[in-house]
Design a protein around this motif. Structure first.
Motif, PDB file in Angstrom:
ATOM      1  N   HIS A 124      -4.385   2.746  -2.971  1.00 34.16           N
ATOM      2  CA  HIS A 124      -3.284   3.218  -3.862  1.00 34.16           C
ATOM      3  C   HIS A 124      -2.316   1.925  -3.594  1.00 34.16           C
ATOM      4  O   HIS A 124      -1.638   1.953  -2.244  1.00 34.16           O
ATOM      5  CB  HIS A 124      -2.753   4.459  -3.381  1.00 34.16           C
ATOM      6  N   TYR A 125      -2.228   0.910  -4.342  1.00 32.25           N
ATOM      7  CA  TYR A 125      -1.101  -0.056  -3.985  1.00 32.25           C
ATOM      8  C   TYR A 125      -0.717  -0.599  -5.580  1.00 32.25           C
ATOM      9  O   TYR A 125      -1.100  -0.455  -6.644  1.00 32.25           O
ATOM     10  CB  TYR A 125      -2.009  -1.224  -3.219  1.00 32.25           C
ATOM     11  N   ALA A 145      -0.334  -5.900 -10.561  1.00 29.55           N
ATOM     12  CA  ALA A 145      -1.404  -4.845 -10.938  1.00 29.55           C
ATOM     13  C   ALA A 145      -1.039  -3.605 -10.195  1.00 29.55           C
ATOM     14  O   ALA A 145      -0.126  -3.615  -9.295  1.00 29.55           O
ATOM     15  CB  ALA A 145      -2.456  -5.315 -10.447  1.00 29.55           C
ATOM     16  N   TYR A 146      -1.489  -2.601 -10.629  1.00 23.35           N
ATOM     17  CA  TYR A 146      -1.473  -1.222 -10.116  1.00 23.35           C
ATOM     18  C   TYR A 146      -2.708  -0.557  -9.988  1.00 23.35           C
ATOM     19  O   TYR A 146      -3.373  -0.638 -10.771  1.00 23.35           O
ATOM     20  CB  TYR A 146      -0.398  -0.285 -10.830  1.00 23.35           C
ATOM     21  N   SER A 147      -3.198  -0.022  -8.907  1.00 18.66           N
ATOM     22  CA  SER A 147      -4.311   0.511  -8.683  1.00 18.66           C
ATOM     23  C   SER A 147      -4.266   1.723  -7.886  1.00 18.66           C
ATOM     24  O   SER A 147      -3.336   2.152  -6.742  1.00 18.66           O
ATOM     25  CB  SER A 147      -5.548  -0.351  -7.866  1.00 18.66           C
ATOM     26  N   TYR A 148      -5.143   3.006  -8.163  1.00 19.51           N
ATOM     27  CA  TYR A 148      -5.099   4.175  -7.738  1.00 19.51           C
ATOM     28  C   TYR A 148      -6.507   4.706  -7.462  1.00 19.51           C
ATOM     29  O   TYR A 148      -7.217   4.631  -8.482  1.00 19.51           O
ATOM     30  CB  TYR A 148      -4.060   4.969  -8.253  1.00 19.51           C
ATOM     31  N   LYS A 182       0.852  -1.032   0.110  1.00 15.06           N
ATOM     32  CA  LYS A 182      -0.138   0.190  -0.180  1.00 15.06           C
ATOM     33  C   LYS A 182       0.851   1.539  -0.013  1.00 15.06           C
ATOM     34  O   LYS A 182       1.547   1.471   0.971  1.00 15.06           O
ATOM     35  CB  LYS A 182      -1.062  -0.071   1.165  1.00 15.06           C
ATOM     36  N   ILE A 183       0.870   2.071  -1.053  1.00 17.97           N
ATOM     37  CA  ILE A 183       1.773   3.252  -1.110  1.00 17.97           C
ATOM     38  C   ILE A 183       1.347   4.061  -0.321  1.00 17.97           C
ATOM     39  O   ILE A 183       0.183   4.575  -0.418  1.00 17.97           O
ATOM     40  CB  ILE A 183       1.726   3.600  -2.650  1.00 17.97           C
TER      41      ILE A 183
END
Length: 432
Positions: A145-146, A188-191, A138-139
């Motif tokens: 956002h991860y 995967a990238y999610s925001y 988790k960014i």
């Protein structure tokens, strides 16, 4: 990997005495990671009122080795027996390790369920199946956002991404089982925020051998312009694109009965294929104890070689659920969240109705010769009425009545043939 009787018994007893608001079992803290144990056991029964095809026989859709396939009008079995370890930490890291030792896998099937199928089922081996096996960072500590690496559900399909233990009906809609890409290994990238999200992923095969294959990518965007307690409006778009395995592709669907061995609509093996792209649109509305949701899918298959046209198919569903006892739903990460009963002793009662449709036809038949130009996999329309009872924090009982209406071209009959069975389905579920 096998789940012993003693291990399962200990887990069941521990879950029975677990606090209602925290169903998972906390195990230990190792290396700064808080480890917990979760599980899901689902036992099901199907009662078939067959029309033309015996839904529980091997026939031409499977082999004598197929699960069930006893030719009787009933079938009972363990649908899932999932065991899951989860870890939180150190820092902003989270990880999941899930396995289902009861799962059966078809050795000659690629993408049969939730991914599109490519080969005819030949044998079924009981060897278990890997579930979520991944790590997430988790960014900035933001849950929305991860970056995620490993095996996980790809960013498509509202119903597929929702938790299996809280599905509104015993079987997912036929279009979800046919088109949605489920668990694959990838990154995967999610925001996003609590009201919106954008997720992109690149994926390959499943961890479990002989299941989903074909490299590809997925994209999903969601927006909830209304997101309040008991008042939610959600819309979303998704697209996945991946290689077909061995240049062969196949779509087919059970009649919303997961224990059935037969499929009444089936495209058959489509040769000389390259890639398939599947787009979908989704919507969700929650108002107090009422929820309405729906999805539409369209698949476009690219083919090569002289005389081969591209193949298109589509389908969708719409469903409505009423919490008779008054509970509402939550919303998290672009999917609805089913709440626990307000009165655990009395439980939460739900009634629901769903209509789903699937069209695998993209061609025409000659009534004189019976010959087919293109693909005539058939059309399927299904109504499902259901009742769910969630008792305390760990149990769920479900009963569904399924009415199936299918039409498929028959070369022998030189025309379309109807097959309209009815099915009663029951499920007992225990989870912690």
């Amino acid at each position: 990997m096998k789940l012993s009787r003693s291990t399962l018994s200990v887990a069941l007893l521990a879950a029975l005495f677990a606090p209602a608001a925290h169903a998972e079992i906390a195990l230990d803290v190792i290396g700064g990671s808080e480890i917990s144990f979760e599980g899901l056991v689902q036992a099901e029964g199907n009662w078939y009122d067959n029309d033309l095809v015996d839904l529980n026989s091997a026939g031409t859709g499977g082999t004598a080795a197929s699960a069930g396939a006893n030719g009787k009008d009933t079938e009972f079995g363990i649908r899932r027996a999932e065991i899951i370890l989860k870890g939180k930490g150190p820092g902003n890291f989270e990880w999941t390790l899930g396995y289902d030792p009861s799962a059966q896998k078809s050795v000659a099937v690629v993408n049969e369920s939730n991914n599109g199928a490519t080969n005819v089922t030949s044998t079924v081996n009981s060897g278990g199946k890997w579930l979520d096996v991944n790590a997430k960072y988790k960014i900035g500590g933001n849950a929305n956002h991860y970056v995620q690496v490993g095996q996980y559900k790809q960013p498509n399909s509202l119903e597929e991404l929702s938790s299996t233990r809280f599905n509104d009906f015993i079987s997912k809609a036929a279009v979800t089982n046919t088109y949605a890409v489920a668990r694959r290994t990838g990154v995967a990238y999610s925001y996003g925020d609590v009201n919106w999200s954008v997720t992109g992923a690149y994926f390959g095969r499943e961890l479990t051998r002989n299941l989903g294959q074909g490299q590809g990518f997925g994209l999903r965007g969601t927006w909830a312009p209304i997101n309040e307690t008991g008042n939610i409006l959600h819309v979303g778009l998704a697209y996945v694109d991946y290689d077909t395995d061995a240049d062969t592709f196949r779509l087919r669907s059970r009649p919303d009965a997961d224990l059935a061995t037969q499929r009444l609509v089936d495209s058959g093996d489509i040769r000389d294929t390259d890639r398939v792209g599947i787009g979908s649109a989704e919507g969700l509305w929650v108002h107090g104890p009422f929820k309405v949701q729906g999805e539409y899918y369209q698949a476009n298959l690219k083919r090569y070689g002289a005389g081969h046209d591209d193949y298109k198919s589509d389908g969708g569903y719409i469903s409505g659920v009423w919490n008779v006892t008054g509970e509402t739903w939550g919303y998290k990460a672009g999917v609805p969240v089913t709440n626990l009963p307000e009165d655990p002793g009395a439980g939460m009662w739900q009634v629901g109705l769903r209509y789903d449709t699937l069209d695998l036809n993209d061609g025409s038949g000659n009534p004189t010769t019976g010959a087919v130009a293109g693909v005539l996999g058939g059309k399927q329309n299904i109504w499902t009425a259901g009742v769910n009872w969630y008792w305390r924090s760990n149990f769920k009982f479900a009963l569904n009545y399924v009415m199936v209406d299918t039409t498929k071209w028959s070369t022998v009959a030189r025309g379309e043939v109807d097959d309209n069975p009815n099915i009663v389905e029951g499920r007992i579920q225990f989870y912690w």
